[in-house]
Write a protein that holds these residues in place. Structure first.
Motif, PDB file in Angstrom:
ATOM      1  N   ASN A  46       1.324   5.435  -1.769  1.00  0.00           N
ATOM      2  CA  ASN A  46       0.877   6.573  -2.584  1.00  0.00           C
ATOM      3  C   ASN A  46      -0.609   6.504  -2.931  1.00  0.00           C
ATOM      4  O   ASN A  46      -1.018   6.799  -4.057  1.00  0.00           O
ATOM      5  N   GLY A  47      -1.409   6.081  -1.958  1.00  0.00           N
ATOM      6  CA  GLY A  47      -2.850   6.051  -2.157  1.00  0.00           C
ATOM      7  C   GLY A  47      -3.336   4.952  -3.065  1.00  0.00           C
ATOM      8  O   GLY A  47      -4.462   5.025  -3.580  1.00  0.00           O
ATOM      9  N   ALA A  48      -2.509   3.921  -3.296  1.00  0.00           N
ATOM     10  CA  ALA A  48      -2.898   2.829  -4.178  1.00  0.00           C
ATOM     11  C   ALA A  48      -2.473   1.504  -3.565  1.00  0.00           C
ATOM     12  O   ALA A  48      -1.588   1.447  -2.709  1.00  0.00           O
ATOM     13  N   LEU A  74      -9.374   2.783   0.548  1.00  0.00           N
ATOM     14  CA  LEU A  74      -8.102   2.074   0.588  1.00  0.00           C
ATOM     15  C   LEU A  74      -7.748   1.714   2.032  1.00  0.00           C
ATOM     16  O   LEU A  74      -7.603   2.592   2.882  1.00  0.00           O
ATOM     17  N   ARG A 127      -0.856  -2.052  -4.520  1.00  0.00           N
ATOM     18  CA  ARG A 127      -0.054  -2.648  -5.592  1.00  0.00           C
ATOM     19  C   ARG A 127       0.196  -4.116  -5.300  1.00  0.00           C
ATOM     20  O   ARG A 127       0.518  -4.494  -4.171  1.00  0.00           O
ATOM     21  N   GLU A 154     -11.071  -2.736  -7.819  1.00  0.00           N
ATOM     22  CA  GLU A 154     -11.879  -1.519  -7.948  1.00  0.00           C
ATOM     23  C   GLU A 154     -12.877  -1.402  -6.793  1.00  0.00           C
ATOM     24  O   GLU A 154     -13.042  -0.337  -6.198  1.00  0.00           O
ATOM     25  N   LEU A 205     -11.028  -0.479  -3.510  1.00  0.00           N
ATOM     26  CA  LEU A 205     -10.622   0.923  -3.464  1.00  0.00           C
ATOM     27  C   LEU A 205     -11.832   1.840  -3.329  1.00  0.00           C
ATOM     28  O   LEU A 205     -11.760   2.886  -2.676  1.00  0.00           O
ATOM     29  N   GLY A 222       0.838  -1.185   0.000  1.00  0.00           N
ATOM     30  CA  GLY A 222       0.000   0.000   0.000  1.00  0.00           C
ATOM     31  C   GLY A 222       0.875   1.237   0.000  1.00  0.00           C
ATOM     32  O   GLY A 222       1.577   1.501   0.974  1.00  0.00           O
TER      33      GLY A 222
END
Length: 339
Positions: A170-172, A194, A174, A187, A190, A168
């Motif tokens: 940068n706001g994403a 998150l 991976r 999707e 998120l 986790g």
């Protein structure tokens, strides 16, 4: 023994372990952690107390003698689960029924561990947990390649290795390795917000292998609860005022149908055919599942949640009117009306 047993997962009930351990250990309380564990516990008829918390949270709040009882899908995954829980506690006695082992994690209560071994005949293993990583990376260990991987109750893909690594940053979220991702699932995750990946609820594999047991039909009037891709939140929504559930998503519909089968609550499920087969199906009488012919289940689910009266006078009338609204856009794949 003046012991509190904290029980995790449905398999430990379905295999008869909890009933046997109650007879051997005579605990003063049995606390149940987990959504499907609650379903299996209610079906078992045993005198237990169900919670909405994770095992580590339940155990941390207890004073006095306590142990974790678990049945992993394999002995290895059971040990891994115990290590994860132990990494969040100063010490832990963990009874792993899949292997007949009592783990004494991080110098947990020695006397308790030895007494449980004496009464059960299990093997005693002294072990040390490594604790959580602190670099924003989460390892989901004990996976079997090909099985579904969950984060906060949402399937995000299929395992391709024994360990799935997520990051986790940068706001994403991976995928580092070990996962064939499911874009629609990521999707949904998120969209729900998150999670802090180190604290998220992560697991792999089916949520329960046993089929549900049919319960008595619930009230036919009341509120329609909406569960959108978060089947693990179902118990917070199905009070006595609920006459049925609108479930959005293949896996969510399967989980809701399974849980509500025992509760006798009918489900109206909206799916689009991307199920991950995480639980054996089962639906209470009055249930209907429709498959979207063009588009995604999300869109029709949101439409129904926003436009339909969720406080109907009759579940049966609500279902019939909803099917009329959706005519030509969906096909019925499960139909238990009239039962």
């Amino acid at each position: 023994m003046n012991l509190v047993m904290v029980v995790h997962g449905p398999e430990v009930f379905d295999a008869g372990d909890v009933e046997r351990l109650i007879g051997l250990l005579s605990p003063r309380r049995v606390l149940v952690a987990g959504v499907m564990a609650r379903t299996a516990a209610e079906e078992s008829g045993l005198s237990v107390i169900c919670t909405d918390e994770r095992p580590s949270v339940v155990l941390a709040a207890l004073s006095g003698r306590a142990c974790l009882v678990n049945r992993g899908k394999t002995p290895k995954s059971g040990r891994i689960f115990g290590e994860i829980v132990a990494g969040r506690l100063p010490g832990l006695v963990h009874v792993e029924t899949s292997s007949g082992t009592v783990y004494r994690w991080n110098r947990g209560d020695r006397d308790l561990a030895e007494e449980i071994v004496r009464r059960t005949g299990y093997d005693l293993v002294h072990a040390k947990s490594t604790g959580d990583r602190g670099d924003g990376v989460r390892e989901i260990r004990g996976c079997i390649p090909g099985e579904a991987v969950f984060v906060n109750g949402i399937v995000i893909g299929t395992a391709t290795a024994e360990t799935v690594i997520l990051s986790g940053e940068n706001g994403a979220l991976r995928v580092v390795s070990g996962l064939d991702p499911k874009p629609h699932g990521l999707e949904k995750l998120l969209r729900a917000g998150l999670p802090e990946i180190r604290k998220a609820w992560c697991k792999s594999g089916p949520v329960r292998s046993a089929p549900p047991r049919q319960g008595e039909r619930a009230s036919r009037t009341g509120r329609v609860a909406v569960i959108d891709h978060c089947g693990h939140a179902l118990y917070r929504e199905i009070g006595e005022d609920v006459c049925g559930v609108l479930a959005v998503g293949d896996d969510t519909t399967a989980v809701c149908g399974h849980i509500c089968s025992h509760s006798g609550i009918p489900v109206f499920g909206v799916v689009d055919g991307d199920a991950d087969t995480i639980v054996k199906p089962g639906y209470a009488p009055g249930s209907v599942v429709v498959e979207v012919q063009d588009g995604r289940d999300d869109d029709i689910g949101w439409e129904l949640a926003a436009s339909r009266d969720l406080d109907p006078s009759s579940w049966e009338e609500w279902v019939e009117e909803t099917l009329r609204i959706l005519a030509g856009r969906v096909r019925i794949v499960v139909d238990r009306r009239g039962e």
